[in-house]
Scaffold this active site. Structure first.
Site, PDB file in Angstrom:
ATOM      1  N   ASP A  61       0.809  -1.231   0.000  1.00 57.75           N
ATOM      2  CA  ASP A  61       0.000   0.000   0.000  1.00 57.75           C
ATOM      3  C   ASP A  61       0.839   1.276   0.000  1.00 57.75           C
ATOM      4  O   ASP A  61       0.302   2.361   0.232  1.00 57.75           O
ATOM      5  CB  ASP A  61      -0.906   0.005   1.240  1.00 57.75           C
ATOM      6  N   GLU A  66      -0.598   9.448   1.584  1.00 58.14           N
ATOM      7  CA  GLU A  66      -1.401  10.360   2.422  1.00 58.14           C
ATOM      8  C   GLU A  66      -1.571   9.845   3.847  1.00 58.14           C
ATOM      9  O   GLU A  66      -1.612  10.630   4.799  1.00 58.14           O
ATOM     10  CB  GLU A  66      -2.802  10.533   1.814  1.00 58.14           C
ATOM     11  N   ASP A  67      -1.662   8.524   3.987  1.00 55.63           N
ATOM     12  CA  ASP A  67      -1.984   7.971   5.304  1.00 55.63           C
ATOM     13  C   ASP A  67      -0.851   8.060   6.311  1.00 55.63           C
ATOM     14  O   ASP A  67      -1.054   7.836   7.500  1.00 55.63           O
ATOM     15  CB  ASP A  67      -2.442   6.511   5.142  1.00 55.63           C
ATOM     16  N   ARG A  86       1.077  -1.541   7.465  1.00 57.08           N
ATOM     17  CA  ARG A  86       1.423  -0.282   6.791  1.00 57.08           C
ATOM     18  C   ARG A  86       2.358   0.612   7.610  1.00 57.08           C
ATOM     19  O   ARG A  86       2.790   1.655   7.129  1.00 57.08           O
ATOM     20  CB  ARG A  86       0.145   0.498   6.439  1.00 57.08           C
ATOM     21  N   ARG A 131      -9.542   2.738  11.240  1.00 65.37           N
ATOM     22  CA  ARG A 131      -8.096   2.984  11.224  1.00 65.37           C
ATOM     23  C   ARG A 131      -7.644   4.014  12.265  1.00 65.37           C
ATOM     24  O   ARG A 131      -6.490   4.025  12.665  1.00 65.37           O
ATOM     25  CB  ARG A 131      -7.667   3.477   9.837  1.00 65.37           C
ATOM     26  N   HIS A 161     -12.162   5.806   5.125  1.00 66.83           N
ATOM     27  CA  HIS A 161     -11.683   6.979   5.863  1.00 66.83           C
ATOM     28  C   HIS A 161     -12.694   8.128   5.804  1.00 66.83           C
ATOM     29  O   HIS A 161     -13.563   8.149   4.942  1.00 66.83           O
ATOM     30  CB  HIS A 161     -10.394   7.514   5.207  1.00 66.83           C
ATOM     31  N   CYS A 248      -5.270  10.179  -1.706  1.00 67.92           N
ATOM     32  CA  CYS A 248      -4.364   9.305  -0.946  1.00 67.92           C
ATOM     33  C   CYS A 248      -3.010   9.074  -1.588  1.00 67.92           C
ATOM     34  O   CYS A 248      -2.104   8.590  -0.937  1.00 67.92           O
ATOM     35  CB  CYS A 248      -5.052   7.991  -0.643  1.00 67.92           C
TER      36      CYS A 248
END
Ligand code: CIR
Length: 255
Positions: A61, A66-67, A86, A131, A161, A248
């Site tokens: 991923d 962005e995450d 991740r 998350r 999200h 993202c």
């Protein structure tokens, strides 16, 4: 003003990505890379300077940068992504961001994905999702409050999200699917509803005065254009199979 966009190439292990809403479908890596390339070119056309992080083949991923970080004018917060596989993605992002910003880190037991944080001026709307947890939100709040930010937690449902359901499309307007969240927190800002035949259209990326949205949502595009918003539609069909939207694949900030 100078705009920086951090991106990362698509890993060839993307077929092993995390999934929460969609069934697994084979992803065509060549098409995904071409779509990602078009996305990067669009960011450049809109005035951003690209900083491409190294390819991380073992991190399925890792294109979804962005995450991993929340970048504000005064500081950057390195997240602790909610999906355990991740978490290693943050390392290289922290390294590059440290040359621009003072860094803060979300600590155990807190979790936050950048996709759950929507900034509108000095307000941070934060999704409570699978998350992002309350401990993560509390830590973020503590770090940003001294800089004058107000945090508002928003419960999200049936989506990955917060920004799967709502995103900024103008300095004072949000694109939103009210079915996927508690919209009461957004009473003081203009809302543009997605076309309800396109429930996944709430994720759009504002760069300068242009909004990037997936080509797959023409009716929502029409709604934005009717409101005088300039739109650039991109084919991101392969990245969408990994539950990636247009916000993202980059971390964008001004220096
Ligand atoms: C995940 O489930 O973590 C990835 N497959 C998709 C992440 C998309 N991120 C985002 O929209 N901010």
């Amino acid at each position: 003003m100078f705009l920086i966009a951090i991106t990362r190439p698509v890993s060839s292990s993307i077929d092993y990505c995390e999934l929460s809403q969609l069934k697994r479908q084979k992803i065509d890596i060549d098409v995904a890379r071409e779509q990602h390339h078009q996305y990067e070119e669009t960011l450049q056309d809109l005035g951003a300077e690209l900083h491409r992080l190294p390819l991380e083949e073992r991190m399925p991923d890792s294109v979804f940068v962005e995450d991993t970080a929340i970048v504000l004018d005064e500081l950057a917060i390195i997240t602790r992504p909610g999906a355990e596989p991740r978490r290693l993605e943050t390392k290289s992002v922290a390294k590059i961001l440290s040359s621009y910003k003072r860094l803060y880190y979300i600590q155990v037991p807190g979790t936050i994905d950048g996709g759950d944080v929507l900034q509108v001026d000095k307000t941070l709307y934060i999704g409570i999702s699978n998350r992002t947890n309350e401990a993560g939100i509390k830590q973020l709040e503590k770090v940003v409050q001294p800089f004058g930010y107000v945090c508002k937690a928003v419960k999200v449902r049936d989506c990955l999200h917060l920004k799967s359901a709502v995103s900024l499309v103008h300095h004072d307007a949000l694109l939103i699917n009210r079915d996927l969240l508690d919209s009461s927190q957004f009473s003081d800002i203009n809302l543009i509803d997605v076309d309800l035949s396109e429930p996944r259209a709430g994720n759009a990326l504002l760069v300068g005065d242009t909004v990037i949205i997936p080509e797959a949502f023409p009716k929502t595009r029409e709604r934005l254009e009717k409101r005088g918003i300039k739109v650039k539609a991109l084919d991101v069909s392969e990245l969408a199979k990994a539950e990636g939207g247009v916000t993202c694949c980059s971390v964008i900030f001004e220096i």
